[in-house]
Design an enzyme around this catalytic site. Structure first.
Site, mmCIF file in Angstrom:
data_model
loop_
_atom_site.group_PDB
_atom_site.id
_atom_site.type_symbol
_atom_site.label_atom_id
_atom_site.label_comp_id
_atom_site.label_asym_id
_atom_site.label_seq_id
_atom_site.Cartn_x
_atom_site.Cartn_y
_atom_site.Cartn_z
ATOM 1 N N HIS A 12 0.844 -1.190 0.000
ATOM 2 C CA HIS A 12 0.000 0.000 0.000
ATOM 3 C C HIS A 12 0.877 1.237 0.000
ATOM 4 O O HIS A 12 1.817 1.345 0.779
ATOM 5 C CB HIS A 12 -0.904 0.019 1.238
ATOM 6 N N ASP A 39 -15.559 2.351 7.033
ATOM 7 C CA ASP A 39 -14.540 3.331 6.653
ATOM 8 C C ASP A 39 -15.118 4.345 5.682
ATOM 9 O O ASP A 39 -14.810 5.535 5.765
ATOM 10 C CB ASP A 39 -13.318 2.642 6.046
ATOM 11 N N ARG A 58 -15.185 12.400 8.305
ATOM 12 C CA ARG A 58 -13.933 13.063 8.700
ATOM 13 C C ARG A 58 -13.620 14.216 7.745
ATOM 14 O O ARG A 58 -13.176 15.277 8.156
ATOM 15 C CB ARG A 58 -12.779 12.041 8.703
ATOM 16 N N SER A 69 -8.147 3.605 9.196
ATOM 17 C CA SER A 69 -8.800 3.658 7.887
ATOM 18 C C SER A 69 -8.010 2.820 6.866
ATOM 19 O O SER A 69 -8.578 1.996 6.145
ATOM 20 C CB SER A 69 -8.892 5.127 7.459
ATOM 21 N N LYS A 79 -8.778 -1.565 5.592
ATOM 22 C CA LYS A 79 -8.942 -2.006 4.193
ATOM 23 C C LYS A 79 -7.875 -3.040 3.827
ATOM 24 O O LYS A 79 -8.150 -4.019 3.143
ATOM 25 C CB LYS A 79 -8.876 -0.782 3.260
HETATM 26 N N1 URA Z 1 -6.203 7.212 3.030
HETATM 27 C C1 URA Z 1 -7.168 6.474 3.605
HETATM 28 O O1 URA Z 1 -7.594 5.464 3.058
HETATM 29 N N2 URA Z 1 -7.648 6.868 4.800
HETATM 30 C C2 URA Z 1 -7.217 7.963 5.438
HETATM 31 O O2 URA Z 1 -7.702 8.264 6.518
HETATM 32 C C3 URA Z 1 -6.215 8.727 4.832
HETATM 33 C C4 URA Z 1 -5.723 8.328 3.618
#
Ligand code: URA
Length: 418
Positions: free
Chosen positions: A82, A161, A168, A183, A187
């Site tokens: 990632h 999320d 957010r 977050s 994932k």
């Molecule tokens: N990328 C994400 O998936 N979540 C965040 O909170 C910030 C960047």
């Protein structure tokens, strides 16, 4: 349980239990708690942070809010990677095939670009016919055949999320390290690969502006990944200047192909070797030095390029682009940006260059905007190079605009010559 009590606990720096965090996430996802209460809790988290145990509980509650992929039918050890995102970051298109060529399996789900940052799915969709939405079975079959596949993130992953991230964004609570960690890691854990490599970027084009913040995020994400039972490691890498020479979807695919064909070196190539070596090391293929050699061999032998070609074909895409990048979308218009004075290029601001690429059609301002796949920028001079007034700095490409004056202004603004 009562939401106000939990808000007050975080406000007073008292720890929430795993059950309390699970309750907050579940009730919010099921729409039993209003946005204004969760906003208040998110703000308390921004101000007072969370402990590792609380962050783990939040991450797992978010992961468990939707589907968790079952990758057990993949024939070997799986490694996911990632990147926290940036400008010109096409590393996934390179290191996936490289790692696969060295015997690990890379099942990857990626996202689309927004604002000045690009997204791997958009880049892949610049390849004619490439399908980014596959069933889980199709995805796993491709990974078993070539070792590597990238699809777009399933809409059923981490619904908590999605709701929380939108809230957010609307409540000024994005910039909290435990919230960002939960977050991203929810994932990643929902994809459920055996090992996870995190490329945490810092600098002007990155989410984290300073090295120290990026390091903090990298550390906590690694700890949470390990606490959740995954082999997890992170690299903190520079996004002050764009990654590589090409920015824009088809242009970035072309640059990725050039790297895989062994025809480019420089910072992008070096970073790709480091990331690939780290993925292989995580998967138990050897120490970092020997893994780096394996990664380099996978490029020079042509094996990694062959894997990209086969993977594109299995996704229904025009795999001929691996041998002829002129088959990628070609821009109708171009515009040269020239130096306005002589000197040394001190800075190339990633965010400004990303914004320039947005103006010429390569990115999207809003989620629903469409993209000009042929649009983008080729950087003709590197940071640190000496230039004369009138030298070519950048070339801008587009099929969607003919007036480049605003883009020219922003492009010049992104480059500091002293
Ligand atoms: N990328 C994400 O998936 N979540 C965040 O909170 C910030 C960047």
């Amino acid at each position: 349980m009562n939401c106000c009590d939990l808000i007050n606990k975080t406000k007073r720096k008292k720890k929430l239990t795993e059950n309390e965090i699970q309750w907050l996430v579940n009730e919010y996802t099921n729409e039993n708690i209003p946005d204004y209460q969760i906003s208040a809790w998110l703000m308390a988290v921004c101000l007072n942070s969370l402990s590792d145990d609380e962050t783990l509980a939040l991450t797992l509650a978010m992961r468990n809010s939707g589907d968790i992929l079952d990758l057990s039918n993949i024939n070997g050890i799986t490694v996911d990677k990632h990147s926290t995102g940036g400008v010109g970051d096409k590393t996934s298109l390179i290191i996936g095939p490289v790692a696969a060529a060295c015997g690990v399996y890379v099942p990857k789900m990626s996202g689309r670009g927004l604002g000045h940052t690009g997204g791997t799915i958009d880049k892949l969709e610049s390849i004619n016919g490439y399908r980014t939405e596959l069933s889980l079975n199709e995805f796993i079959n491709i990974v078993n055949k070539t070792g590597f596949s990238i699809v777009s993130q399933s809409g059923k992953l981490c619904p908590a999320d999605k709701k929380l991230y939108a809230l957010r964004n609307a409540s000024g609570t994005v910039d909290s390290i435990p919230l960002i960690c939960a977050s991203i890691m929810s994932k990643k854990l929902a994809v459920s690969a055996d090992c996870i490599l995190l490329d945490v970027k810092y600098g002007s084009g990155a989410f984290m502006k300073t090295y120290d913040d990026a390091k903090k995020l990298a550390d906590i994400m690694t700890r949470i990944g390990n606490m959740a039972g995954k082999k997890c490691s992170a690299m903190v890498t520079d996004m002050n200047i764009p990654l590589g020479r090409n920015i824009g979807n088809a242009l970035e695919v072309a640059e990725a192909v050039e790297i895989l064909k062994g025809r480019c070196n420089g910072k992008l190539y070096d970073l790709c070797l480091d990331l690939s070596a780290k993925m292989l090391e995580l998967a138990g293929k050897g120490d970092f030095t020997s893994c780096k050699q394996m990664a380099s061999d996978a490029i020079t032998s042509g094996k990694a390029a062959g894997i990209l070609e086969k993977t594109i074909e299995l996704h229904g895409g025009d795999a001929r682009i691996v041998n002829d990048t002129s088959l990628l979308p070609q821009p109708r218009y171009s515009h040269n940006v020239y130096a306005e004075k002589s000197g040394i290029i001190q800075k190339m601001d990633s965010e400004e260059i990303g914004m320039t690429s947005l103006i010429i059609g390569a990115g999207r301002k809003n989620k629903a905007d469409s993209i000009d796949m042929s649009a983008g920028i080729i950087i003709e001079k590197e940071c640190g190079e000496h230039v004369q007034k009138g030298d070519l700095l950048l070339t801008l490409y587009s099929s969607s605009i003919t007036d480049f004056s605003e883009a020219n202004r922003r492009a010049l603004n992104s480059i500091t010559i002293e």
